[in-house]
Design an enzyme around this catalytic site. Structure first.
Site, PDB file in Angstrom:
ATOM      1  N   CYS A 162      52.559  70.510  81.569  1.00  0.00           N
ATOM      2  CA  CYS A 162      53.097  69.693  82.651  1.00  0.00           C
ATOM      3  C   CYS A 162      52.396  69.960  83.984  1.00  0.00           C
ATOM      4  O   CYS A 162      51.870  69.058  84.620  1.00  0.00           O
ATOM      5  CB  CYS A 162      54.593  69.948  82.758  1.00  0.00           C
ATOM      6  SG  CYS A 162      55.371  69.105  84.113  1.00  0.00           S
ATOM      7  N   GLU A 215      52.381  84.193  77.765  1.00  0.00           N
ATOM      8  CA  GLU A 215      51.657  82.945  78.053  1.00  0.00           C
ATOM      9  C   GLU A 215      50.161  83.220  77.900  1.00  0.00           C
ATOM     10  O   GLU A 215      49.625  84.164  78.458  1.00  0.00           O
ATOM     11  CB  GLU A 215      51.984  82.453  79.465  1.00  0.00           C
ATOM     12  CG  GLU A 215      51.139  81.298  79.963  1.00  0.00           C
ATOM     13  CD  GLU A 215      51.105  80.072  79.043  1.00  0.00           C
ATOM     14  OE1 GLU A 215      52.166  79.509  78.751  1.00  0.00           O
ATOM     15  OE2 GLU A 215      49.988  79.684  78.604  1.00  0.00           O
ATOM     16  N   GLY A 235      52.417  75.448  82.099  1.00  0.00           N
ATOM     17  CA  GLY A 235      52.172  74.721  80.857  1.00  0.00           C
ATOM     18  C   GLY A 235      51.429  73.415  81.039  1.00  0.00           C
ATOM     19  O   GLY A 235      50.798  73.162  82.072  1.00  0.00           O
ATOM     20  N   GLU A 266      44.458  49.877  71.130  1.00  0.00           N
ATOM     21  CA  GLU A 266      45.693  50.378  70.499  1.00  0.00           C
ATOM     22  C   GLU A 266      45.788  49.814  69.084  1.00  0.00           C
ATOM     23  O   GLU A 266      45.652  48.611  68.881  1.00  0.00           O
ATOM     24  CB  GLU A 266      46.912  49.961  71.346  1.00  0.00           C
ATOM     25  CG  GLU A 266      48.253  50.140  70.684  1.00  0.00           C
ATOM     26  CD  GLU A 266      48.555  51.581  70.246  1.00  0.00           C
ATOM     27  OE1 GLU A 266      48.491  52.481  71.099  1.00  0.00           O
ATOM     28  OE2 GLU A 266      48.851  51.783  69.045  1.00  0.00           O
ATOM     29  N   HIS A 283      71.226  48.703 102.504  1.00  0.00           N
ATOM     30  CA  HIS A 283      70.364  47.530 102.683  1.00  0.00           C
ATOM     31  C   HIS A 283      69.411  47.773 103.854  1.00  0.00           C
ATOM     32  O   HIS A 283      69.838  48.312 104.862  1.00  0.00           O
ATOM     33  CB  HIS A 283      71.224  46.304 102.983  1.00  0.00           C
ATOM     34  CG  HIS A 283      70.414  45.086 103.289  1.00  0.00           C
ATOM     35  ND1 HIS A 283      69.781  44.352 102.300  1.00  0.00           N
ATOM     36  CD2 HIS A 283      70.096  44.484 104.470  1.00  0.00           C
ATOM     37  CE1 HIS A 283      69.128  43.344 102.858  1.00  0.00           C
ATOM     38  NE2 HIS A 283      69.307  43.403 104.179  1.00  0.00           N
TER      39      HIS A 283
HETATM   40  P1  FAD Z   1      54.075  72.952  77.370  1.00  0.00           P
HETATM   41  O1  FAD Z   1      54.188  72.409  78.724  1.00  0.00           O
HETATM   42  O2  FAD Z   1      52.990  72.390  76.498  1.00  0.00           O
HETATM   43  O3  FAD Z   1      53.913  74.519  77.514  1.00  0.00           O
HETATM   44  C1  FAD Z   1      53.625  75.323  76.424  1.00  0.00           C
HETATM   45  C2  FAD Z   1      52.935  76.574  76.921  1.00  0.00           C
HETATM   46  O4  FAD Z   1      52.819  77.477  75.827  1.00  0.00           O
HETATM   47  C3  FAD Z   1      51.518  76.322  77.420  1.00  0.00           C
HETATM   48  O5  FAD Z   1      51.347  76.894  78.686  1.00  0.00           O
HETATM   49  C4  FAD Z   1      50.628  77.034  76.385  1.00  0.00           C
HETATM   50  O6  FAD Z   1      49.469  77.620  76.964  1.00  0.00           O
HETATM   51  C5  FAD Z   1      51.566  78.114  75.886  1.00  0.00           C
HETATM   52  N1  FAD Z   1      51.267  78.575  74.527  1.00  0.00           N
HETATM   53  C6  FAD Z   1      51.038  77.841  73.415  1.00  0.00           C
HETATM   54  N2  FAD Z   1      50.891  78.634  72.347  1.00  0.00           N
HETATM   55  C7  FAD Z   1      51.022  79.922  72.794  1.00  0.00           C
HETATM   56  C8  FAD Z   1      50.998  81.187  72.170  1.00  0.00           C
HETATM   57  N3  FAD Z   1      50.829  81.311  70.850  1.00  0.00           N
HETATM   58  N4  FAD Z   1      51.156  82.283  72.940  1.00  0.00           N
HETATM   59  C9  FAD Z   1      51.347  82.186  74.277  1.00  0.00           C
HETATM   60  N5  FAD Z   1      51.396  81.008  74.925  1.00  0.00           N
HETATM   61  C10 FAD Z   1      51.259  79.896  74.187  1.00  0.00           C
HETATM   62  N6  FAD Z   1      56.195  64.572  80.803  1.00  0.00           N
HETATM   63  C11 FAD Z   1      57.072  64.068  81.706  1.00  0.00           C
HETATM   64  O7  FAD Z   1      58.269  64.311  81.594  1.00  0.00           O
HETATM   65  N7  FAD Z   1      56.636  63.301  82.754  1.00  0.00           N
HETATM   66  C12 FAD Z   1      55.329  62.986  82.930  1.00  0.00           C
HETATM   67  O8  FAD Z   1      54.975  62.296  83.872  1.00  0.00           O
HETATM   68  C13 FAD Z   1      54.398  63.504  81.990  1.00  0.00           C
HETATM   69  N8  FAD Z   1      53.087  63.232  82.127  1.00  0.00           N
HETATM   70  C14 FAD Z   1      52.202  63.776  81.247  1.00  0.00           C
HETATM   71  C15 FAD Z   1      50.859  63.463  81.407  1.00  0.00           C
HETATM   72  C16 FAD Z   1      49.925  63.974  80.537  1.00  0.00           C
HETATM   73  C17 FAD Z   1      48.472  63.653  80.738  1.00  0.00           C
HETATM   74  C18 FAD Z   1      50.355  64.831  79.468  1.00  0.00           C
HETATM   75  C19 FAD Z   1      49.347  65.414  78.515  1.00  0.00           C
HETATM   76  C20 FAD Z   1      51.691  65.129  79.291  1.00  0.00           C
HETATM   77  C21 FAD Z   1      52.626  64.596  80.180  1.00  0.00           C
HETATM   78  N9  FAD Z   1      53.989  64.852  80.033  1.00  0.00           N
HETATM   79  C22 FAD Z   1      54.880  64.312  80.927  1.00  0.00           C
HETATM   80  C23 FAD Z   1      54.521  65.652  78.903  1.00  0.00           C
HETATM   81  C24 FAD Z   1      54.879  67.061  79.365  1.00  0.00           C
HETATM   82  O9  FAD Z   1      53.757  67.675  79.944  1.00  0.00           O
HETATM   83  C25 FAD Z   1      55.387  67.875  78.191  1.00  0.00           C
HETATM   84  O10 FAD Z   1      56.418  67.175  77.538  1.00  0.00           O
HETATM   85  C26 FAD Z   1      55.918  69.230  78.651  1.00  0.00           C
HETATM   86  O11 FAD Z   1      54.926  69.964  79.310  1.00  0.00           O
HETATM   87  C27 FAD Z   1      56.457  70.027  77.453  1.00  0.00           C
HETATM   88  O12 FAD Z   1      56.917  71.261  77.888  1.00  0.00           O
HETATM   89  P2  FAD Z   1      56.937  72.529  76.928  1.00  0.00           P
HETATM   90  O13 FAD Z   1      57.428  73.654  77.747  1.00  0.00           O
HETATM   91  O14 FAD Z   1      57.619  72.184  75.662  1.00  0.00           O
HETATM   92  O15 FAD Z   1      55.402  72.782  76.524  1.00  0.00           O
END
Ligand code: FAD
Length: 468
Positions: free
Chosen positions: A43, A34, A41, A208, A447
């Site tokens: 989230c 990471e 991440g 939008e 209810h």
């Molecule tokens: P990520 O959470 O993006 O994690 C990827 C990780 O990989 C990160 O920590 C990053 O630093 C790391 N990384 C990247 N490249 C490398 C590399 N080369 N080497 C080492 N580490 C690396 N989803 C919901 O379900 N509910 C919500 O309410 C919601 N609200 C959101 C609000 C906002 C403002 C945003 C931006 C997103 C929201 N999401 C929500 C979406 C959600 O955050 C993502 O869908 C989710 O985090 C995806 O998970 P992931 O594990 O695929 O990736």
């Protein structure tokens, strides 16, 4: 000699950390790479959790301003301590990210801080190179799982390097309430963060490009929500494009073209125009890992990429970019690696917009059913007729149930209203069990609760609604 693992996960977000924990539970020796200083991440650090923390805090602020007096609670006009609100959010993130770190310790998952990339070692094995503060480290994995998530899309000519222009992470960290926040993008991130800053006192304009905001949402739900947001004071321009942003001594001047042709002066711009998979620098090309037209990694039903031994999940692959989808894919991918064959049901991914009122939906929209030519029946129950919603003072919205015409099987449930994000779980569970509206109608609901609205909407589907 490289360190050797059964599974190396690149990315410690909800996809990556859940996969690591499940794999460790199943007996694998697991490493996670990471690049951030904390786990969790997008989230935990700049997405779901901080946005919901600010949505909740700002909702209390708005309620204190506009609703408390109706409940007989009289107080001087509430004041905002933004620094304290932000600290509460930051403390919450810290506690949750530490929680993930302690789960890693408990499951003996090795964490490597740094940026990971793939390097071909031999045809059948893959090396991960971790570039950290102290140099490069090589890890050898029998299987590699890519879970590097997504990053915000930048619009050409609207650079995140310009003062006052940023993406969601910036809008979760403003040190003062903007005078005028212009949000580019009317998806859930734009509407949620626009709502936060509107409630805290900013003027908020949402632009939008498409004619419809929330394009994948049931139209009746989306249009009712938009009316509500406009009533709350959000200035929403659909079918309108930002054509230029100019810096001025007073801030930023944004030129809009389309249904609305005008220039808007603002001090902050939030670009919420979508996210793209984070694949840059991963070394995918050298290993011949295929991407689809939208830049997502192509995977099969086992989440295997076109390179043997390399897998991908979460925002990197097809489907909605949501944390719960990433987490379910993580578990299914790892369990399939261990020899069982669970599946993610892609037809039952709930989608939520945490505005006020909230939107929550699962399954087909009415527009999709019409397009598919599916014969359906529909039933609706307004929260205005719910005793619990009336007691809460939150009567906007409705539950809409769509069911197959003949069998009554639930095809879609769409909720606009208080606590919709919690209410939808019942619909997801019942749809997973292939329940019908008749089944829902026979299930006793407590209810007075908001959940009765789902039962009443199901009853309405079969012409037996009692309370509406
Ligand atoms: P990520 O959470 O993006 O994690 C990827 C990780 O990989 C990160 O920590 C990053 O630093 C790391 N990384 C990247 N490249 C490398 C590399 N080369 N080497 C080492 N580490 C690396 N989803 C919901 O379900 N509910 C919500 O309410 C919601 N609200 C959101 C609000 C906002 C403002 C945003 C931006 C997103 C929201 N999401 C929500 C979406 C959600 O955050 C993502 O869908 C989710 O985090 C995806 O998970 P992931 O594990 O695929 O990736």
């Amino acid at each position: 000699m490289a360190d050797e693992f059964d599974l190396i996960v690149i990315g410690g977000g909800p996809g990556g950390y859940v996969a690591a924990i499940r794999a460790a539970q199943l007996g694998s020796r697991v490493a996670v790479v990471e690049k951030r200083s904390t786990l969790g991440g997008t989230c935990l650090i700049e997405g779901c959790i901080p946005s919901k923390a600010l949505l909740d805090s700002s909702e209390y602020f708005a309620l204190a301003h506009h609703e408390f007096a109706k409940h007989g609670i009289l107080m001087d006009s509430p004041k905002l301590d933004l620094a304290k609100m932000m600290k509460r959010k930051d403390d919450l993130i810290m506690r949750l990210t530490r929680g993930v770190a302690s789960l890693f310790k408990k499951h003996q998952i090795e964490l490597f801080r740094g940026t990971g990339r793939l390097a071909a070692h031999a045809k059948t094995s893959t090396t991960v190179i971790v570039e950290g503060d102290t140099g490069e480290q090589r890890l050898q994995g029998e299987k590699i799982l890519l879970a590097t998530g997504s990053v915000p899309v930048e619009i050409p000519g609207i650079s995140f390097d310009t003062t006052g222009i940023g993406h969601a992470r910036h809008a979760l960290e403003y040190q003062q309430v903007p005078d005028h926040l212009l949000v580019i993008g009317g998806g859930y991130i734009g509407l949620e963060l626009g709502s936060v800053w509107k409630r805290l006192g900013a003027k908020v304009t949402v632009v939008e490009m498409l004619d419809d905001l929330l394009p994948n949402t049931d139209r009746e739900v989306a249009t009712t929500l938009l009316k509500s947001l406009e009533k709350q004071g959000l200035d929403i321009h659909s079918g309108t494009k930002v054509t230029a942003v100019e810096e001025s001594s007073d801030g930023l001047r944004v030129r809009l073209e389309g249904k609305s042709d005008l220039a808007v002066d603002c001090d902050q711009i939030l670009v919420a125009a979508g996210r793209k998979p984070c694949t840059e620098g991963l070394g995918l090309e050298q290993l011949g890992i295929a991407l689809d037209d939208s830049g997502r990694i192509v995977v099969d039903e086992n989440y295997a990429t076109s390179r043997s031994g390399v897998y991908a999940i979460g925002d990197l692959i097809h489907g909605p970019m949501l944390a719960h989808k990433a987490m379910d894919e993580a578990v299914v991918c790892v369990e399939r690696l261990a020899g069982t064959s669970p599946e993610v049901n892609y037809n039952l991914i709930p989608g939520i917009v945490y505005t006020m009122p909230e939107v929550a939906a699962v399954g087909a929209t009415e527009e999709q059913l019409k397009q598919q030519g599916t014969a359906y029946q529909s039933g609706k129950f307004p929260f205005m007729a719910s005793g619990r919603a009336k007691a809460l003072g939150e009567t906007e919205g409705f539950v809409k149930v769509l069911a197959a015409a003949k069998s009554g099987r639930l095809l879609g449930v769409h909720i606009l209203g208080p606590r919709a994000s919690e209410l939808i779980a019942e619909a997801v569970s019942l749809m997973a069990c292939e329940a019908s509206v008749e089944d829902v109608a026979l299930i006793m609901h407590p209810h007075p609760t908001l959940s009765e609205a789902f039962k009443e909407a199901s009853l309405a589907c079969i012409g037996s609604a009692i309370h509406a």
